[in-house]
Enzyme design. Structure first.
Site, PDB file in Angstrom:
ATOM      1  N   LYS A 176       3.122   8.704  -7.644  1.00 62.92           N
ATOM      2  CA  LYS A 176       3.989   9.072  -6.517  1.00 62.92           C
ATOM      3  C   LYS A 176       5.081   8.003  -6.337  1.00 62.92           C
ATOM      4  O   LYS A 176       4.981   6.904  -6.914  1.00 62.92           O
ATOM      5  CB  LYS A 176       3.140   9.202  -5.255  1.00 62.92           C
ATOM      6  N   ARG A 206      -6.305  10.732   8.033  1.00 62.43           N
ATOM      7  CA  ARG A 206      -4.892  10.760   7.679  1.00 62.43           C
ATOM      8  C   ARG A 206      -4.523  12.125   7.102  1.00 62.43           C
ATOM      9  O   ARG A 206      -3.589  12.753   7.525  1.00 62.43           O
ATOM     10  CB  ARG A 206      -4.591   9.634   6.670  1.00 62.43           C
ATOM     11  N   TYR A 236      24.051 -17.565   5.660  1.00 64.60           N
ATOM     12  CA  TYR A 236      24.218 -17.006   7.010  1.00 64.60           C
ATOM     13  C   TYR A 236      23.386 -17.768   8.034  1.00 64.60           C
ATOM     14  O   TYR A 236      22.233 -18.141   7.768  1.00 64.60           O
ATOM     15  CB  TYR A 236      23.771 -15.548   7.047  1.00 64.60           C
ATOM     16  N   MET A 264      22.523  -9.483   1.832  1.00 61.74           N
ATOM     17  CA  MET A 264      22.428  -8.132   1.267  1.00 61.74           C
ATOM     18  C   MET A 264      22.444  -8.174  -0.265  1.00 61.74           C
ATOM     19  O   MET A 264      21.683  -7.450  -0.914  1.00 61.74           O
ATOM     20  CB  MET A 264      23.573  -7.260   1.776  1.00 61.74           C
TER      21      MET A 264
HETATM   22  C1  LIG Z   1      -1.787   6.465  -3.334  1.00 59.57           C
HETATM   23  C2  LIG Z   1      -3.074   7.187  -3.512  1.00 59.57           C
HETATM   24  C3  LIG Z   1      -3.923   6.876  -4.582  1.00 59.57           C
HETATM   25  C4  LIG Z   1      -3.716   5.671  -5.461  1.00 59.57           C
HETATM   26  O1  LIG Z   1      -4.096   4.536  -4.717  1.00 59.57           O
HETATM   27  P1  LIG Z   1      -4.037   3.058  -5.312  1.00 59.57           P
HETATM   28  O2  LIG Z   1      -4.579   2.214  -4.213  1.00 59.57           O
HETATM   29  O3  LIG Z   1      -2.584   2.792  -5.556  1.00 59.57           O
HETATM   30  O4  LIG Z   1      -4.830   3.021  -6.546  1.00 59.57           O
HETATM   31  C5  LIG Z   1      -5.033   7.693  -4.786  1.00 59.57           C
HETATM   32  N1  LIG Z   1      -5.315   8.731  -3.959  1.00 59.57           N
HETATM   33  C6  LIG Z   1      -4.522   9.026  -2.895  1.00 59.57           C
HETATM   34  C7  LIG Z   1      -4.891  10.160  -2.014  1.00 59.57           C
HETATM   35  C8  LIG Z   1      -3.397   8.262  -2.625  1.00 59.57           C
HETATM   36  O5  LIG Z   1      -2.642   8.551  -1.559  1.00 59.57           O
END
Ligand SMILES: *Cc1c(COP(=O)(O)O)cnc(C)c1O
Length: 349
Positions: A35, A130, A244, A292
């Site tokens: 992701k 969640r 800055y 920046m």
């Molecule tokens: C992001 C995520 C993972 C991977 O988690 P890591 O801690 O990066 O290994 C696995 N399952 C779900 C549902 C996630 O949101």
């Protein structure tokens, strides 16, 4: 070239996947979570490397990410969408052969109505509160969803990076309570869960951060090197300030190097006055505020003007920088900016 160089070692990504895969039994599938564009490192590089290493199932957060990933990995690989089947996602899911992880009875109804017969998974809430169905909601749709044949039932651990935390065992028990005896493939563990041991592995694991060299997978090979060409060096007399807010004032005759990267490139402003960069192995403190587009570094003790300074690499990983910034390695990685000149390191073909 003034822009910083970001090297992403795909050999290390593949090695980290193989190492995590080796921590579970041979019958357990090890997926790859990519992701947020592969935790900021770029799916164009990371996804083919994982595919070549042996990954057959990927997870992304959004259907749009799944569509982009499908173009990279081609047909064949499974792409699970963690946010499930949202209104408006149906066409993307169908066109790109995505597998939504259904999070609610509402999503379940939507999927069964819009795409009957199309693959899906189920996400249950085992205590993180969640995402996913809680036990009562699951009870209500379980019979229909099980009849439709889910690919996978999964849940996510809230505290897997703290092995002694009692919530790990509590979530394991809750997940078992909701899924024992169903005869379906199950998944509970991300990187942290893999390290908790075989009770947590079930049929499929879902590592993300460990692939990219981050905690809690302490044996990971570092993946990212971030190096800045030095644009200019200057002498600063005692009492003169740098940057800055005149936030740093020289106490001795100092030599200051300036490099082209800043908070617009994901170098969090909270690193101001605290981070360390390396010149040929010598630590050099970041002085003054992160701007920046620029950083200023005290190279006095180096004794000469370096060609480049390194922030991330074998000497200092994403977690070390995260500790200084008051955040986690995940945020350092996903903040890495678009202006870097990126290079993927691969095995010679
Ligand atoms: C992001 C995520 C993972 C991977 O988690 P890591 O801690 O990066 O290994 C696995 N399952 C779900 C549902 C996630 O949101």
């Amino acid at each position: 070239m003034a822009e910083a160089h970001l090297d992403i070692d795909l050999r290390a990504v593949a090695a980290n996947w193989r190492a995590l895969d080796a921590l579970s039994a041979t019958g357990v599938e090890t997926a790859g979570v990519i992701k947020a564009d592969g935790y900021g490192l770029g799916i164009d590089g990371v996804a083919p490397a994982l595919l070549a290493a042996g990954v057959r199932s990927f997870f992304v957060a959004l259907a749009t990410e799944g569509a982009a990933l499908r173009r990279v990995v081609g047909p064949g690989a499974r792409i699970g969408v963690l946010s499930g089947h949202m209104a408006g996602d149906t066409d993307l899911i169908a066109a790109h052969d995505l597998v939504p992880m259904l999070n609610s009875s509402e999503q379940a109804e939507r999927h069964l109505a819009a795409l009957p017969g199309r693959a899906f998974g189920v996400q249950l809430d085992s205590g993180m509160n969640r995402l996913g169905m809680e036990p009562a909601e699951w009870d209500g749709v379980r019979a229909r969803l099980m009849a439709a044949g889910p690919w996978l039932i999964m849940s996510h651990l809230a505290c897997a990076d703290e092995p002694a935390h009692p919530q790990n065992a509590a979530q394991l028990e809750a997940f078992r309570g909701m899924t024992d005896g169903l005869g379906v493939r199950r998944s509970l563990a991300a990187t942290g869960g893999i390290l908790l041991g075989p009770d947590y592995h079930f049929d499929l694991t879902r590592p993300g951060i460990g692939l990219y060299g981050g905690r809690p997978f302490d044996d990971a090979r570092p993946v990212v090197t971030l190096r800045f060409p030095v644009i200019q060096c200057r002498d600063v007399a005692p009492g003169e300030s740098v940057g800055y807010g005149a936030a740093w004032i020289a106490k001795r005759p100092s030599r200051i190097a300036t490099v082209a990267a800043g908070y617009a490139d994901g170098l969090l402003r909270s690193l101001s006055g605290k981070a360390t960069l390396y010149a040929e192995g010598t630590p050099c403190p970041l002085v003054g505020r992160v701007s920046m587009d620029l950083l200023t570094i005290d190279i006095t003790d180096l004794g000469h003007d370096p060609a480049a300074l390194e922030l991330l690499g074998a000497r200092q990983g994403v977690d070390a920088v995260a500790d200084v910034a008051g955040t986690i390695g995940y945020e350092i990685l996903t903040s890495l900016g678009a202006r870097y000149s990126r290079r993927y390191l691969r095995d010679a073909a």
